[in-house]
Motif scaffolding. Structure first.
Motif, PDB file in Angstrom:
ATOM      1  N   GLN A   8       0.855  -1.429   0.109  1.00  0.00           N
ATOM      2  CA  GLN A   8       0.027  -0.204  -0.286  1.00  0.00           C
ATOM      3  C   GLN A   8       0.998   1.069   0.298  1.00  0.00           C
ATOM      4  O   GLN A   8       0.609   2.108  -0.626  1.00  0.00           O
ATOM      5  N   ALA A   9       1.614   1.535   1.128  1.00  0.00           N
ATOM      6  CA  ALA A   9       2.930   2.540   0.693  1.00  0.00           C
ATOM      7  C   ALA A   9       3.390   2.471  -0.654  1.00  0.00           C
ATOM      8  O   ALA A   9       3.238   3.533  -1.444  1.00  0.00           O
ATOM      9  N   LEU A  10       4.202   1.607  -0.861  1.00  0.00           N
ATOM     10  CA  LEU A  10       3.987   1.590  -2.878  1.00  0.00           C
ATOM     11  C   LEU A  10       3.343   1.955  -3.534  1.00  0.00           C
ATOM     12  O   LEU A  10       3.685   3.070  -4.595  1.00  0.00           O
ATOM     13  N   ARG A  11       2.205   1.922  -3.600  1.00  0.00           N
ATOM     14  CA  ARG A  11       1.508   2.117  -4.156  1.00  0.00           C
ATOM     15  C   ARG A  11       0.909   3.768  -4.021  1.00  0.00           C
ATOM     16  O   ARG A  11       0.896   4.773  -4.939  1.00  0.00           O
ATOM     17  N   ASN A  12       0.683   3.986  -2.743  1.00  0.00           N
ATOM     18  CA  ASN A  12       0.285   5.411  -2.225  1.00  0.00           C
ATOM     19  C   ASN A  12       1.747   5.651  -3.039  1.00  0.00           C
ATOM     20  O   ASN A  12       1.751   7.427  -3.774  1.00  0.00           O
ATOM     21  N   GLU A  13       3.113   5.884  -3.438  1.00  0.00           N
ATOM     22  CA  GLU A  13       3.833   6.795  -3.424  1.00  0.00           C
ATOM     23  C   GLU A  13       4.117   6.259  -4.952  1.00  0.00           C
ATOM     24  O   GLU A  13       4.388   7.680  -5.494  1.00  0.00           O
ATOM     25  N   LEU A  14       4.188   5.737  -5.930  1.00  0.00           N
ATOM     26  CA  LEU A  14       3.813   5.706  -7.154  1.00  0.00           C
ATOM     27  C   LEU A  14       1.976   6.688  -7.660  1.00  0.00           C
ATOM     28  O   LEU A  14       2.689   6.847  -7.976  1.00  0.00           O
ATOM     29  N   LYS A  15       1.311   6.620  -6.781  1.00  0.00           N
ATOM     30  CA  LYS A  15       0.419   7.355  -7.423  1.00  0.00           C
ATOM     31  C   LYS A  15       0.379   8.848  -6.812  1.00  0.00           C
ATOM     32  O   LYS A  15       0.111  10.165  -7.545  1.00  0.00           O
ATOM     33  N   GLN A  16       1.609   9.520  -6.038  1.00  0.00           N
ATOM     34  CA  GLN A  16       2.124  10.354  -5.270  1.00  0.00           C
ATOM     35  C   GLN A  16       3.246  10.893  -6.640  1.00  0.00           C
ATOM     36  O   GLN A  16       2.600  12.033  -7.194  1.00  0.00           O
ATOM     37  N   THR A  17       3.234  10.503  -7.042  1.00  0.00           N
ATOM     38  CA  THR A  17       4.570  10.445  -8.369  1.00  0.00           C
ATOM     39  C   THR A  17       4.421  10.679  -9.314  1.00  0.00           C
ATOM     40  O   THR A  17       4.392  11.498  -9.756  1.00  0.00           O
ATOM     41  N   LYS A  18       3.050   9.562  -9.435  1.00  0.00           N
ATOM     42  CA  LYS A  18       2.619   9.814 -10.862  1.00  0.00           C
ATOM     43  C   LYS A  18       1.479  11.640 -11.290  1.00  0.00           C
ATOM     44  O   LYS A  18       1.585  12.366 -12.231  1.00  0.00           O
ATOM     45  N   ALA A  19       1.368  11.818  -9.723  1.00  0.00           N
ATOM     46  CA  ALA A  19       0.339  12.812  -9.450  1.00  0.00           C
ATOM     47  C   ALA A  19       1.027  14.418  -9.978  1.00  0.00           C
ATOM     48  O   ALA A  19       0.939  15.395 -10.618  1.00  0.00           O
ATOM     49  N   GLN A  20       2.930  14.010  -9.082  1.00  0.00           N
ATOM     50  CA  GLN A  20       3.280  14.893  -9.187  1.00  0.00           C
ATOM     51  C   GLN A  20       4.104  15.379 -10.760  1.00  0.00           C
ATOM     52  O   GLN A  20       4.243  16.361 -11.079  1.00  0.00           O
ATOM     53  N   LEU A  21       4.525  14.564 -11.080  1.00  0.00           N
ATOM     54  CA  LEU A  21       4.962  14.298 -12.599  1.00  0.00           C
ATOM     55  C   LEU A  21       3.661  14.795 -13.980  1.00  0.00           C
ATOM     56  O   LEU A  21       4.266  15.323 -13.996  1.00  0.00           O
ATOM     57  N   GLU A  22       2.793  14.945 -13.628  1.00  0.00           N
ATOM     58  CA  GLU A  22       1.551  15.175 -14.464  1.00  0.00           C
ATOM     59  C   GLU A  22       1.245  16.818 -14.342  1.00  0.00           C
ATOM     60  O   GLU A  22       1.276  17.309 -15.438  1.00  0.00           O
ATOM     61  N   SER A  23       2.090  17.179 -13.267  1.00  0.00           N
ATOM     62  CA  SER A  23       1.613  18.229 -12.750  1.00  0.00           C
ATOM     63  C   SER A  23       3.127  19.150 -13.190  1.00  0.00           C
ATOM     64  O   SER A  23       2.741  20.196 -13.843  1.00  0.00           O
ATOM     65  N   ARG A  24       3.715  18.658 -13.701  1.00  0.00           N
ATOM     66  CA  ARG A  24       5.127  19.386 -14.368  1.00  0.00           C
ATOM     67  C   ARG A  24       4.829  19.599 -15.149  1.00  0.00           C
ATOM     68  O   ARG A  24       5.334  20.630 -15.857  1.00  0.00           O
ATOM     69  N   LYS A  25       3.619  18.151 -15.894  1.00  0.00           N
ATOM     70  CA  LYS A  25       4.275  18.786 -17.199  1.00  0.00           C
ATOM     71  C   LYS A  25       3.415  19.843 -17.913  1.00  0.00           C
ATOM     72  O   LYS A  25       2.986  20.289 -18.747  1.00  0.00           O
ATOM     73  N   LEU A  26       1.675  19.792 -17.194  1.00  0.00           N
ATOM     74  CA  LEU A  26       0.998  20.914 -16.993  1.00  0.00           C
ATOM     75  C   LEU A  26       1.408  21.858 -16.889  1.00  0.00           C
ATOM     76  O   LEU A  26       1.549  23.843 -17.661  1.00  0.00           O
ATOM     77  N   ILE A  27       2.489  22.631 -16.566  1.00  0.00           N
ATOM     78  CA  ILE A  27       3.118  23.516 -15.223  1.00  0.00           C
ATOM     79  C   ILE A  27       4.278  23.774 -16.632  1.00  0.00           C
ATOM     80  O   ILE A  27       4.046  25.081 -17.171  1.00  0.00           O
ATOM     81  N   GLU A  28       5.133  23.228 -17.305  1.00  0.00           N
ATOM     82  CA  GLU A  28       6.179  23.007 -18.757  1.00  0.00           C
ATOM     83  C   GLU A  28       4.887  23.669 -19.448  1.00  0.00           C
ATOM     84  O   GLU A  28       5.089  24.583 -20.643  1.00  0.00           O
ATOM     85  N   ARG A  29       3.973  23.074 -19.254  1.00  0.00           N
ATOM     86  CA  ARG A  29       2.846  23.354 -21.028  1.00  0.00           C
ATOM     87  C   ARG A  29       2.091  24.533 -21.153  1.00  0.00           C
ATOM     88  O   ARG A  29       2.704  25.872 -22.148  1.00  0.00           O
ATOM     89  N   ALA A  30       1.838  24.912 -19.611  1.00  0.00           N
ATOM     90  CA  ALA A  30       1.876  26.152 -19.182  1.00  0.00           C
ATOM     91  C   ALA A  30       3.125  27.634 -19.296  1.00  0.00           C
ATOM     92  O   ALA A  30       2.771  28.815 -20.267  1.00  0.00           O
ATOM     93  N   LYS A  31       3.913  27.394 -19.099  1.00  0.00           N
ATOM     94  CA  LYS A  31       4.866  27.933 -18.729  1.00  0.00           C
ATOM     95  C   LYS A  31       5.091  28.107 -20.917  1.00  0.00           C
ATOM     96  O   LYS A  31       5.876  29.399 -20.961  1.00  0.00           O
ATOM     97  N   GLY A  32       5.116  27.290 -21.353  1.00  0.00           N
ATOM     98  CA  GLY A  32       5.376  27.300 -23.281  1.00  0.00           C
ATOM     99  C   GLY A  32       4.931  28.512 -23.443  1.00  0.00           C
ATOM    100  O   GLY A  32       4.765  29.363 -24.625  1.00  0.00           O
ATOM    101  N   TYR A  33       3.247  28.056 -23.056  1.00  0.00           N
ATOM    102  CA  TYR A  33       2.282  29.624 -23.610  1.00  0.00           C
ATOM    103  C   TYR A  33       2.399  30.563 -22.989  1.00  0.00           C
ATOM    104  O   TYR A  33       2.304  31.697 -23.833  1.00  0.00           O
ATOM    105  N   ILE A  34       3.022  30.773 -21.927  1.00  0.00           N
ATOM    106  CA  ILE A  34       3.038  32.258 -21.205  1.00  0.00           C
ATOM    107  C   ILE A  34       3.914  32.883 -21.800  1.00  0.00           C
ATOM    108  O   ILE A  34       4.297  34.034 -22.285  1.00  0.00           O
ATOM    109  N   MET A  35       5.233  31.943 -21.644  1.00  0.00           N
ATOM    110  CA  MET A  35       6.402  32.707 -23.371  1.00  0.00           C
ATOM    111  C   MET A  35       6.302  32.804 -24.102  1.00  0.00           C
ATOM    112  O   MET A  35       6.788  33.958 -24.848  1.00  0.00           O
ATOM    113  N   GLN A  36       5.294  31.768 -24.944  1.00  0.00           N
ATOM    114  CA  GLN A  36       5.167  32.823 -26.872  1.00  0.00           C
ATOM    115  C   GLN A  36       4.372  33.986 -26.438  1.00  0.00           C
ATOM    116  O   GLN A  36       4.564  34.509 -27.624  1.00  0.00           O
ATOM    117  N   GLN A  37       3.521  34.117 -25.251  1.00  0.00           N
ATOM    118  CA  GLN A  37       2.115  35.256 -25.726  1.00  0.00           C
ATOM    119  C   GLN A  37       3.463  35.894 -25.356  1.00  0.00           C
ATOM    120  O   GLN A  37       2.814  37.332 -26.139  1.00  0.00           O
TER     121      GLN A  37
END
Length: 176
Positions: free
Chosen positions: A108-137
């Protein structure tokens, strides 16, 4: 098995079959452990256990006669914490259950850690895309775009990933 469990002060609540209503029974009794004694766990039994593991995670111990490696592998993939083959001495049951509980907690601890890591990775991807839009705009640097995104998140009291998603959504809407 029931007598041994009671002798070790485990409260045996019920003896459900793994039919269609087993999830509701498990949910209503809210057990801390599921023990299954069987000669051979069928595919439908293993599917039910996998469903239980997904929806109502708890340690699962199977006492079986079949020692087929493929059945054991399927049982472990279904979320079984311990698969014990052949006759068991009553004095070993308590330690088997303890090991199953600890293995379950670790998984369960490993599953929770994996879930949290996936969520952090997804957040980073969103932030990178948004930064790209802001830089371009705004024609600004990556650092400035990050600062602008962070400031917007702080001003709104919202996580950066949520602000980033909003920026991405607005940009996608404007591109249509």
């Amino acid at each position: 098995m029931r007598k041994t469990l009671r002798d070790f002060r485990y409260q045996v609540i019920c003896y459900p079959s793994l039919d269609d209503g087993v999830l509701a029974k498990i949910e209503s009794y809210n057990p801390t452990l599921l023990v299954l004694a069987t000669d051979f766990p069928s595919n439908s039994t293993l599917q039910s256990l996998a469903e239980i593991s997904q929806l109502l995670p708890l340690p699962i111990v199977i006492f079986a006669e079949n020692d087929s490696p493929s059945v054991i592998q399927h049982a472990i993939k279904a979320g079984v914490s311990a698969y014990v083959v052949h006759e068991i001495l009553p004095q070993r049951i308590k330690s088997i259950i303890s090991v199953a509980n600890e293995r379950f907690k670790e998984m369960q601890a490993l599953r929770n850690e994996l879930k949290q890591t996936k969520a952090q990775l997804e957040s980073r991807k969103l932030i990178e895309r948004a930064k790209g839009y802001i830089m371009q705009q705004k024609q600004i640097s990556e650092g400035e775009a990050y600062s602008a995104l962070r400031k917007m998140a702080m001003d709104q009291g919202t996580p950066m990933a949520m602000v980033a998603q909003n920026i991405i959504d607005v940009c996608a809407l404007l591109e249509e």
